[in-house]
Every structure is written in structure tokens, then in C-alpha cells.
Design a protein around this motif. Sequence first.
Motif, PDB file in Angstrom:
ATOM      1  N   VAL A 280      33.849 -37.087  -9.474  1.00  0.00           N
ATOM      2  CA  VAL A 280      32.557 -36.478  -8.632  1.00  0.00           C
ATOM      3  C   VAL A 280      32.980 -35.744  -7.829  1.00  0.00           C
ATOM      4  CG1 VAL A 280      30.285 -36.774  -8.473  1.00  0.00           C
ATOM      5  CG2 VAL A 280      31.426 -38.362  -9.820  1.00  0.00           C
ATOM      6  N   PHE A 281      33.005 -36.406  -6.701  1.00  0.00           N
ATOM      7  CA  PHE A 281      33.185 -36.044  -5.230  1.00  0.00           C
ATOM      8  C   PHE A 281      34.716 -35.154  -4.992  1.00  0.00           C
ATOM      9  CE2 PHE A 281      32.454 -40.336  -4.217  1.00  0.00           C
ATOM     10  CZ  PHE A 281      30.542 -40.206  -3.679  1.00  0.00           C
ATOM     11  N   GLN A 282      35.396 -35.127  -6.427  1.00  0.00           N
ATOM     12  CA  GLN A 282      36.356 -33.692  -6.465  1.00  0.00           C
ATOM     13  C   GLN A 282      36.273 -32.062  -7.464  1.00  0.00           C
ATOM     14  OE1 GLN A 282      39.639 -36.185  -7.238  1.00  0.00           O
ATOM     15  NE2 GLN A 282      39.563 -35.704 -10.094  1.00  0.00           N
ATOM     16  N   ALA A 283      35.267 -32.674  -8.276  1.00  0.00           N
ATOM     17  CA  ALA A 283      35.041 -31.455  -9.508  1.00  0.00           C
ATOM     18  C   ALA A 283      34.798 -30.232  -8.566  1.00  0.00           C
ATOM     19  CB  ALA A 283      33.989 -31.944  -9.900  1.00  0.00           C
ATOM     20  N   PRO A 284      33.514 -29.944  -7.121  1.00  0.00           N
ATOM     21  CA  PRO A 284      33.920 -28.586  -7.503  1.00  0.00           C
ATOM     22  C   PRO A 284      34.561 -27.695  -6.857  1.00  0.00           C
ATOM     23  CG  PRO A 284      31.944 -29.876  -6.123  1.00  0.00           C
ATOM     24  CD  PRO A 284      32.817 -30.581  -6.969  1.00  0.00           C
ATOM     25  N   LEU A 285      35.604 -29.089  -5.980  1.00  0.00           N
ATOM     26  CA  LEU A 285      36.955 -28.339  -5.567  1.00  0.00           C
ATOM     27  C   LEU A 285      38.105 -27.535  -7.214  1.00  0.00           C
ATOM     28  CD1 LEU A 285      38.261 -26.552  -3.230  1.00  0.00           C
ATOM     29  CD2 LEU A 285      39.762 -29.625  -2.239  1.00  0.00           C
ATOM     30  N   SER A 286      37.340 -28.698  -7.383  1.00  0.00           N
ATOM     31  CA  SER A 286      39.083 -29.115  -8.454  1.00  0.00           C
ATOM     32  C   SER A 286      39.288 -28.764  -9.247  1.00  0.00           C
ATOM     33  CB  SER A 286      39.023 -30.626  -9.631  1.00  0.00           C
ATOM     34  OG  SER A 286      38.098 -31.341  -9.846  1.00  0.00           O
ATOM     35  N   GLY A 287      37.917 -27.807  -9.867  1.00  0.00           N
ATOM     36  CA  GLY A 287      37.536 -26.923 -10.819  1.00  0.00           C
ATOM     37  C   GLY A 287      38.543 -25.262 -10.464  1.00  0.00           C
ATOM     38  N   VAL A 288      38.004 -25.105  -9.060  1.00  0.00           N
ATOM     39  CA  VAL A 288      38.487 -23.682  -8.323  1.00  0.00           C
ATOM     40  C   VAL A 288      40.116 -24.062  -8.009  1.00  0.00           C
ATOM     41  CG1 VAL A 288      38.667 -21.768  -5.989  1.00  0.00           C
ATOM     42  CG2 VAL A 288      36.626 -23.704  -7.309  1.00  0.00           C
ATOM     43  N   ILE A 289      40.749 -24.566  -8.195  1.00  0.00           N
ATOM     44  CA  ILE A 289      41.228 -24.889  -7.896  1.00  0.00           C
ATOM     45  C   ILE A 289      42.372 -24.646  -9.132  1.00  0.00           C
ATOM     46  CG2 ILE A 289      44.007 -27.006  -7.667  1.00  0.00           C
ATOM     47  CD1 ILE A 289      41.995 -28.279  -5.618  1.00  0.00           C
ATOM     48  N   ILE A 290      41.672 -25.630 -10.182  1.00  0.00           N
ATOM     49  CA  ILE A 290      42.673 -24.598 -11.801  1.00  0.00           C
ATOM     50  C   ILE A 290      42.221 -23.779 -12.074  1.00  0.00           C
ATOM     51  CG2 ILE A 290      41.779 -25.503 -14.091  1.00  0.00           C
ATOM     52  CD1 ILE A 290      40.731 -27.672 -12.960  1.00  0.00           C
ATOM     53  N   ASP A 291      41.450 -22.756 -11.767  1.00  0.00           N
ATOM     54  CA  ASP A 291      40.993 -21.453 -11.835  1.00  0.00           C
ATOM     55  C   ASP A 291      42.374 -21.119 -11.140  1.00  0.00           C
ATOM     56  OD1 ASP A 291      39.994 -21.150 -14.216  1.00  0.00           O
ATOM     57  OD2 ASP A 291      37.794 -21.469 -13.022  1.00  0.00           O
ATOM     58  N   ARG A 292      43.321 -21.259  -9.796  1.00  0.00           N
ATOM     59  CA  ARG A 292      43.753 -20.498  -8.633  1.00  0.00           C
ATOM     60  C   ARG A 292      45.240 -20.767  -9.291  1.00  0.00           C
ATOM     61  NH1 ARG A 292      41.597 -18.406  -4.683  1.00  0.00           N
ATOM     62  NH2 ARG A 292      43.060 -18.869  -3.388  1.00  0.00           N
ATOM     63  N   ILE A 293      45.903 -21.973  -9.725  1.00  0.00           N
ATOM     64  CA  ILE A 293      47.313 -22.728  -9.459  1.00  0.00           C
ATOM     65  C   ILE A 293      47.277 -23.014 -10.763  1.00  0.00           C
ATOM     66  CG2 ILE A 293      48.471 -24.430  -8.660  1.00  0.00           C
ATOM     67  CD1 ILE A 293      47.131 -25.136  -6.106  1.00  0.00           C
ATOM     68  N   HIS A 294      48.772 -22.417 -10.960  1.00  0.00           N
ATOM     69  CA  HIS A 294      49.472 -22.886 -12.549  1.00  0.00           C
ATOM     70  C   HIS A 294      49.255 -24.221 -12.907  1.00  0.00           C
ATOM     71  CE1 HIS A 294      52.108 -23.088 -16.647  1.00  0.00           C
ATOM     72  NE2 HIS A 294      51.539 -21.367 -16.174  1.00  0.00           N
TER      73      HIS A 294
END
Length: 401
Positions: free
Chosen positions: A61-75
Motif C-alpha cells: 500500500v505504502f510503496q505503490a505510488p513510488l514502485s509503479g514509477v520505478i517499474i516504468d523507469r528501471i529494467h
Amino acid sequence: MKRYLLLLRNEPLLRRLSLIQLIAYFGAWFSNVAIYTLLIEMGADAATIALVAALHFLPGVFQAPLSGVIIDRIHPKRLMLILTLIEIVCTLSLISIDNVGMLWFLYLLVFIRMGASSFHFTVEMSLLPRILEGKSLQIANEIHSIIWSLSYTLGMAMSGLVVYWVGVKAAFLLDASLFVIVLALLSTLKIEVDFLISGLKLSRMMKEAFSYIRTNPIVLHLMMLHAILGFTAFDALVALAAKHYYSQIIAVSLGIGLLNAARALGLIIGPMVLGHWVNNARLGWLFLAEAVALALWAFFIDDFYGSLLASVAVGFVTTTLWSYTYTLLQHHTHSDFYGRIVAYNDMIFLGVGAFASLLIGYLAVMGISLGMITLLLGSIFMVASLYYRWIRRTYNLKEIG
């Protein structure tokens, strides 16, 4: 079963990812029985058990806003390697916990470890629609949901036996070795798909995703519909039932393990039977079927053997509901937003799972019977059926495939 094997044979990347999923998710949940057994041995109350169950969901829940962006930036391969290392360290650290005074450390390790597991899950679910589409994507999601469900419940079932035979610490050590295998498999994984890494700033990417959801409300409704499956997070309910109802006839760890094994049987068989049958028009009936199955479990929950049979019925519907609603979301999401939408979807889903775990603990502490709690969870799926029917009337849902 034939369609699953055919897709795996024709898609080597999916085949390798499925093997990694199986071991990684199995490892993520394998320690659970050891953790709950340790809590019960230390005299933890219902509220503490429910809190630990909730901590398995809150990180996502807490990491989702950041994790989604990271997934679209890092392999994705690099991300999965890092996350697996984190899981190894946290799992080995669980061995050091042996008294109530270290509960804070247990909370921290569970939070970080399941955060990494949740992140890993989101990475893979955002990768699937990049390599498959239509019916193939639905079948891949069914395979994934079977693997996740099998790992989630059968992992705890086998852990129950391991804890009973060799103890809590040995279970943690064995679990860490599973993640080492995952690390080895990931190191040789080749992801040869088109993967456009965004160069936008994190804040801009988050704002862009929220704008996309606002202008495409069907995406938000499908996220909410899928999140209702978070109410099948029965860890606290199973642990409390084993403690209060079954401990006189079977060891607590075995009770937890066997109940989850019965549910795993239903989770595996369900999509094999229902996968061909389900479509947009029939999905509402599956939500009603889940409500009926939970009502059956509520009736039998104080009887160990009756509860085993009811658990199979509950699991039979759950996997197909999970995979089909997930596929609907992917099917209605633009490829530029896969990582972020999947992450936000998981955020809502895991938030509901955490809420369900805390609710079970709170109601149990208030003196509400476990049967009544289970019946309450079943009524939520009756409401979900009505909600889905409203979605179909209001929006033009695209058929899968």
C-alpha cells in the motif's frame, strides 16, 4: 490444463517467469506458519496475530505510488534481483527472534520482506501484458494466479509440516535457501521485449498516471472490483480458528497448514474448470458463488473436517475471480501506464487485504464469533456482484480475446 501447457511450451520467457514465480512466491509465504506458530508459542493475542497478518499487505500500500514509477523507469530483471536479495536477508534475520521483546523486530522484518515480495509481484504483472495479449494474456494470468494461490496456501501447508517436524528456525533457514535458487534463476534470465524506459521525473510520472485514471474512470472501477478479492485474506481467520477450535484435535501448525492445503486444492482446480466458462456476462455469478462458499465455511468453521471441505469450495471460485478481474484491468489499460496502474491496483488490493486482516482481529477481540465474521466477509461478495452489474450497465466493457 492443455491450454496452460500449450502456452508455456510456446512462450519460453513466460515459462521461465512462471518457474521463478512458483519458487519466489512459495518462499514468500513459506515462513508464515513459522511466524504464526512463534507468535502463538509466545502467547500473542488475537490483535497481535491480526496485526502481523496485516503487515503482509501494508507494504504494498505504502510503496505503490513510488514502485509503479520505478517499474516504468528501471529494467525488470535488475529490480527482481535487488528484491530477491532483500528477501534473503530478511528471512535469515527472522531466525534471531525468540522472545516477545523482539516483536518490534519481527514487525519490521515482515514489513520489509513482504514489501519486496509485493514489489516483485507488481514487476511481473506489469511485464505480462508487454509479452502477451488477448486470450493468451488471460491464460497467463490464470497460470500466474494458480501459481500465486498454490504458493500462498500450499507453501503454508508444507511449512506447517516442516515447523511440526523440525521447528521454527529450521523453517526460516529452508525458506532463505529457496530465495537463493530464485536469485540463480534470475541471473540467467533474458527479457528480450520492447521496454521503453521513461525519462520523465518521478513526480511528473505520478501526476500523469493520476490524470490518466481520472479521464478513464473504467480503470478505477476495475481496480476497485479486483480489490474486493482482498477480503479473501484469511490468514488471521485460519490462525484463530486453529487456535480456538482445532487445537484439541491437532497441533496448531498442522491445523493451519492443512486448512490452507484444502483451500489450495480448490484454488488450483477452479480455473481449470471455470477458465473456459467465465466471460464478462458470467462474472457476476462468480461473485455470488464466492458469497455462498463463504457462507458454507461460516457454518462449518468450528468443525475441523467440515471446514476443510468448505475451504475447497471457497478456493474453487477465488482464483478465477482474481485472474479474470486482473485481465479486465490490463485489457482496459494503455501500455504506457502498465507499471503504474498495476502498482496502484496492487496498492488498493493489498490495502483491502490489510483492512480485512485487522477487521478479523478487531471483531474477534470484540467477541464476535469466527462464523459470524466469515459470514460478514461473504456478504461483501454479494455487494460486489451488484457493483459489477452496475459497471457493465454504465461502461462498455471490452470482451477479452
